[in-house]
Design a protein around this motif. Structure first.
Motif, PDB file in Angstrom:
ATOM      1  N   THR A 122     -45.186 -43.780 -29.835  1.00 57.02           N
ATOM      2  CA  THR A 122     -44.280 -43.799 -30.989  1.00 57.02           C
ATOM      3  C   THR A 122     -44.865 -43.209 -32.267  1.00 57.02           C
ATOM      4  O   THR A 122     -44.187 -43.155 -33.293  1.00 57.02           O
ATOM      5  CB  THR A 122     -43.842 -45.242 -31.275  1.00 57.02           C
ATOM      6  OG1 THR A 122     -45.016 -46.071 -31.318  1.00 57.02           O
ATOM      7  CG2 THR A 122     -42.917 -45.764 -30.192  1.00 57.02           C
ATOM      8  N   GLY A 123     -46.129 -42.771 -32.232  1.00 60.54           N
ATOM      9  CA  GLY A 123     -46.727 -42.189 -33.419  1.00 60.54           C
ATOM     10  C   GLY A 123     -47.077 -43.224 -34.471  1.00 60.54           C
ATOM     11  O   GLY A 123     -47.146 -44.424 -34.194  1.00 60.54           O
ATOM     12  N   GLY A 124     -47.291 -42.743 -35.713  1.00 65.05           N
ATOM     13  CA  GLY A 124     -47.698 -43.632 -36.799  1.00 65.05           C
ATOM     14  C   GLY A 124     -46.631 -43.767 -37.862  1.00 65.05           C
ATOM     15  O   GLY A 124     -45.435 -43.773 -37.559  1.00 65.05           O
ATOM     16  N   LEU A 125     -47.072 -43.825 -39.119  1.00 64.80           N
ATOM     17  CA  LEU A 125     -46.158 -44.009 -40.249  1.00 64.80           C
ATOM     18  C   LEU A 125     -46.014 -42.752 -41.101  1.00 64.80           C
ATOM     19  O   LEU A 125     -45.228 -42.730 -42.046  1.00 64.80           O
ATOM     20  CB  LEU A 125     -46.652 -45.166 -41.131  1.00 64.80           C
ATOM     21  CG  LEU A 125     -46.504 -46.567 -40.540  1.00 64.80           C
ATOM     22  CD1 LEU A 125     -47.298 -47.569 -41.383  1.00 64.80           C
ATOM     23  CD2 LEU A 125     -45.044 -46.976 -40.479  1.00 64.80           C
ATOM     24  N   GLY A 126     -46.791 -41.715 -40.786  1.00 67.03           N
ATOM     25  CA  GLY A 126     -46.727 -40.490 -41.566  1.00 67.03           C
ATOM     26  C   GLY A 126     -45.424 -39.745 -41.356  1.00 67.03           C
ATOM     27  O   GLY A 126     -44.843 -39.773 -40.266  1.00 67.03           O
TER      28      GLY A 126
ATOM     29  N   LYS B  29     -33.168 -35.708 -31.777  1.00 66.38           N
ATOM     30  CA  LYS B  29     -33.855 -34.594 -31.137  1.00 66.38           C
ATOM     31  C   LYS B  29     -35.296 -34.976 -30.830  1.00 66.38           C
ATOM     32  O   LYS B  29     -35.866 -35.861 -31.465  1.00 66.38           O
ATOM     33  CB  LYS B  29     -33.837 -33.355 -32.038  1.00 66.38           C
ATOM     34  CG  LYS B  29     -32.449 -32.787 -32.276  1.00 66.38           C
ATOM     35  CD  LYS B  29     -32.533 -31.542 -33.162  1.00 66.38           C
ATOM     36  CE  LYS B  29     -31.141 -30.945 -33.381  1.00 66.38           C
ATOM     37  NZ  LYS B  29     -31.201 -29.727 -34.245  1.00 66.38           N
ATOM     38  N   ILE B  30     -35.873 -34.272 -29.874  1.00 67.58           N
ATOM     39  CA  ILE B  30     -37.278 -34.514 -29.531  1.00 67.58           C
ATOM     40  C   ILE B  30     -38.196 -33.696 -30.436  1.00 67.58           C
ATOM     41  O   ILE B  30     -37.783 -32.718 -31.050  1.00 67.58           O
ATOM     42  CB  ILE B  30     -37.562 -34.183 -28.050  1.00 67.58           C
ATOM     43  CG1 ILE B  30     -37.479 -32.656 -27.819  1.00 67.58           C
ATOM     44  CG2 ILE B  30     -36.612 -34.931 -27.127  1.00 67.58           C
ATOM     45  CD1 ILE B  30     -38.006 -32.204 -26.471  1.00 67.58           C
ATOM     46  N   GLY B  31     -39.465 -34.105 -30.513  1.00 65.59           N
ATOM     47  CA  GLY B  31     -40.501 -33.299 -31.151  1.00 65.59           C
ATOM     48  C   GLY B  31     -40.308 -33.012 -32.621  1.00 65.59           C
ATOM     49  O   GLY B  31     -40.731 -31.958 -33.103  1.00 65.59           O
ATOM     50  N   SER B  32     -39.734 -33.945 -33.380  1.00 61.84           N
ATOM     51  CA  SER B  32     -39.472 -33.685 -34.803  1.00 61.84           C
ATOM     52  C   SER B  32     -40.760 -33.431 -35.580  1.00 61.84           C
ATOM     53  O   SER B  32     -40.845 -32.485 -36.370  1.00 61.84           O
ATOM     54  CB  SER B  32     -38.719 -34.863 -35.419  1.00 61.84           C
ATOM     55  OG  SER B  32     -37.434 -34.969 -34.862  1.00 61.84           O
ATOM     56  N   LYS B  33     -41.755 -34.264 -35.364  1.00 63.20           N
ATOM     57  CA  LYS B  33     -43.018 -34.082 -36.073  1.00 63.20           C
ATOM     58  C   LYS B  33     -43.789 -32.886 -35.511  1.00 63.20           C
ATOM     59  O   LYS B  33     -44.444 -32.150 -36.255  1.00 63.20           O
ATOM     60  CB  LYS B  33     -43.868 -35.351 -35.986  1.00 63.20           C
ATOM     61  CG  LYS B  33     -45.094 -35.326 -36.883  1.00 63.20           C
ATOM     62  CD  LYS B  33     -45.794 -36.668 -36.903  1.00 63.20           C
ATOM     63  CE  LYS B  33     -47.061 -36.616 -37.760  1.00 63.20           C
ATOM     64  NZ  LYS B  33     -47.763 -37.915 -37.764  1.00 63.20           N
ATOM     65  N   LEU B  34     -43.685 -32.681 -34.208  1.00 59.66           N
ATOM     66  CA  LEU B  34     -44.326 -31.528 -33.573  1.00 59.66           C
ATOM     67  C   LEU B  34     -43.782 -30.234 -34.172  1.00 59.66           C
ATOM     68  O   LEU B  34     -44.512 -29.270 -34.397  1.00 59.66           O
ATOM     69  CB  LEU B  34     -44.083 -31.566 -32.061  1.00 59.66           C
ATOM     70  CG  LEU B  34     -44.680 -30.449 -31.199  1.00 59.66           C
ATOM     71  CD1 LEU B  34     -46.179 -30.398 -31.363  1.00 59.66           C
ATOM     72  CD2 LEU B  34     -44.301 -30.651 -29.746  1.00 59.66           C
ATOM     73  N   LYS B  35     -42.493 -30.234 -34.458  1.00 59.38           N
ATOM     74  CA  LYS B  35     -41.859 -29.043 -35.041  1.00 59.38           C
ATOM     75  C   LYS B  35     -42.462 -28.686 -36.393  1.00 59.38           C
ATOM     76  O   LYS B  35     -42.556 -27.513 -36.764  1.00 59.38           O
ATOM     77  CB  LYS B  35     -40.359 -29.282 -35.186  1.00 59.38           C
ATOM     78  CG  LYS B  35     -39.579 -28.073 -35.643  1.00 59.38           C
ATOM     79  CD  LYS B  35     -38.084 -28.358 -35.676  1.00 59.38           C
ATOM     80  CE  LYS B  35     -37.316 -27.112 -36.100  1.00 59.38           C
ATOM     81  NZ  LYS B  35     -35.854 -27.369 -36.145  1.00 59.38           N
TER      82      LYS B  35
ATOM     83  N   VAL C  30     -41.840 -44.299 -24.363  1.00 61.80           N
ATOM     84  CA  VAL C  30     -41.169 -44.593 -25.627  1.00 61.80           C
ATOM     85  C   VAL C  30     -41.703 -43.654 -26.701  1.00 61.80           C
ATOM     86  O   VAL C  30     -42.852 -43.772 -27.125  1.00 61.80           O
ATOM     87  CB  VAL C  30     -41.388 -46.055 -26.049  1.00 61.80           C
ATOM     88  CG1 VAL C  30     -40.593 -46.365 -27.322  1.00 61.80           C
ATOM     89  CG2 VAL C  30     -40.979 -47.007 -24.929  1.00 61.80           C
ATOM     90  N   GLY C  31     -40.886 -42.710 -27.116  1.00 57.88           N
ATOM     91  CA  GLY C  31     -41.291 -41.754 -28.142  1.00 57.88           C
ATOM     92  C   GLY C  31     -41.439 -40.349 -27.593  1.00 57.88           C
ATOM     93  O   GLY C  31     -42.232 -40.117 -26.680  1.00 57.88           O
ATOM     94  N   ALA C  32     -40.666 -39.400 -28.136  1.00 54.45           N
ATOM     95  CA  ALA C  32     -40.674 -38.027 -27.626  1.00 54.45           C
ATOM     96  C   ALA C  32     -41.365 -37.072 -28.590  1.00 54.45           C
ATOM     97  O   ALA C  32     -40.825 -36.027 -28.952  1.00 54.45           O
ATOM     98  CB  ALA C  32     -39.250 -37.561 -27.334  1.00 54.45           C
ATOM     99  N   GLY C  33     -42.578 -37.470 -29.018  1.00 57.77           N
ATOM    100  CA  GLY C  33     -43.434 -36.557 -29.762  1.00 57.77           C
ATOM    101  C   GLY C  33     -44.382 -35.867 -28.799  1.00 57.77           C
ATOM    102  O   GLY C  33     -44.164 -35.893 -27.575  1.00 57.77           O
TER     103      GLY C  33
END
Length: 419
Positions: free
Chosen positions: A168-172, A42-48, A14-17
């Motif tokens: 799923t990452g955090g809130l940032g 899309k995947i990797g939005s924060k990674l981008k 669950v979550g594609a970061g």
């Protein structure tokens, strides 16, 4: 009870970061059928967005030094870093066709200096491994029987699996889809989630003179918290003044400790050394040497050998020192006050802009309820966590991304021994 029409997978991520992508790839490489669910399109939005789009993957510190930067909970990473440290991460991407380097000998970037090359490589590897990716799909509930995971449910579909990885990452960066979904999922099944704070972000000051000093970056600054029980909180790096506060790498690092203190005390006093570590005595020696060389020049000119003009003028004003006078013509109390301000400039942090400006989250799922050697829940069999959803965060400089990749790699083994 499972409906026979529900799709069945060995693993659901669950979550594609960063954490979720490497967890899915690792699990698939081990022969598992993998479903990767991502609520965005899309995947990797924060990674981008990582590293301003340049993607600071990791850094070259030893595992011991790396863990120390995370504070007292850093030892939790020992098994993960033993299995997948910065060297393993560099090799992993090299095998996917993405070479990396460390231009400053410390921070590691893809040679392209573009996060797009990282995301493309991960996408292609997922395709090669036949990982099923479903985007625009938000997981609303974890299915379980009280002892073991059974699958997940979205708004319109259920998926069955005896292994679920929450990444799923955090809130940032809420503009990139961060909503804290994983915290709610974990809490619903009995996991403790600590109080959540925004971290790695600019800070607002009570002092207004900072607005006059926005033109320059101040290098090699040391910041320390001036509270009795927080004297050990300090950071160093480049500082930038803003219209209403401070930002820059040193602020990103120390903000993760300051935001909880703001919540507790309302304001947080800081002391800032902007003169490359010089103390009052050393500053006086420096100025005397300048006077010997240029006896007719003003105190402003002498200070400008250490600091930009705007900041030099601001500090003279704070000390009630006439910037155009010679240093020796100032009253003794004024000279002392100016030296003290130069050595340790006080600032008071009174706020921040919340999670909308935060790169990471401080807090998360309790580490005491997660097995560090596998990332599996101690509460529910078959449930795994990786990345920022856990209560572990580090400074800027590739720390949090390395941790996401390492924890995702371990979670993707589903408790099997890592050779």
């Amino acid at each position: 009870m499972q409906n026979s029409s529900e799709p069945n997978y060995d693993v659901i991520v669950v979550g594609a970061g960063a954490a979720g992508l490497i967890a899915a790839i690792t699990a698939a490489r081990r022969g598992n059928t993998v479903l990767l669910l991502e609520k965005l399109s899309k995947i990797g939005s924060k990674l981008k967005a990582t590293g301003g789009g340049r993607c600071n993957l990791t850094n070259t510190l030893s595992n011991e030094e790396f863990m120390a930067r995370f504070g007292r909970d850093g030892r939790f990473m020992t098994p993960a870093l033993s299995a997948f440290d910065h060297k393993a991460l560099i090799t992993f991407f090299a095998e996917l066709g993405v070479e990396s380097h460390a231009p400053d000998g410390y921070r590691v970037f893809p040679i392209s200096h573009s996060s797009a090359s990282i995301i493309t490589a991960l996408e292609e590897e997922m395709g090669r491994l036949n990982i099923t990716l479903i985007t625009d799909s938000r997981v609303e509930r974890l299915e379980h029987n009280g002892e073991k995971v059974c699958g997940v449910s979205t708004a319109d579909q259920s998926f069955h699996s005896s292994n679920v990885i929450i990444a799923t990452g955090g809130l940032g960066y809420p503009q990139l889809g961060a909503e804290g979904d994983g915290f709610a999922i974990a809490s619903d099944v009995g996991h403790k989630v600590s109080e959540l704070f925004p971290a790695m972000m600019p800070l607002r000051t009570r002092e207004t003179w900072v607005a006059e000093c926005r033109a320059d970056t101040i290098p090699k600054v040391e910041i320390r918290v001036d509270l009795p029980k927080a004297k050990n909180i300090r950071a160093s790096g480049d500082l930038i003044f803003t219209q209403n506060g401070i930002r820059g790498p040193v602020v990103l690092d120390i903000s993760r400790d300051i935001t909880p203190l703001i919540e507790k005390f309302g304001s947080v006093p800081l002391l800032i050394n902007m003169t490359k570590g010089l103390n009052e005595e050393q500053l006086l020696t420096h100025i005397k040497k300048e006077i010997d060389r240029n006896p007719e020049q003003s105190v402003l000119t002498h200070i400008m050998t250490l600091l930009p003009e705007s900041l030099s003028r601001a500090l003279c004003t704070l000390a009630d020192a006439d910037p155009e006078k010679g240093f020796n013509r100032l009253e003794g109390s004024v000279r002392d006050r100016l030296l003290k301000l130069l050595a340790w400039t006080p600032l008071t942090i009174i706020g921040h802009d919340g999670f909308k400006m935060a790169m990471i989250t401080r807090g998360g799922v309790s580490l005491k309820e997660i097995r560090p050697e596998s990332m599996e829940s101690k509460i529910l069999s078959g449930l795994y966590f990786c990345g920022e959803v856990m209560n572990l965060d580090g400074p800027c400089g590739g720390y949090n991304l390395q941790w996401s990749f390492a924890s995702g790699y371990v979670a993707g083994h589903l408790g099997a021994p890592i050779l």
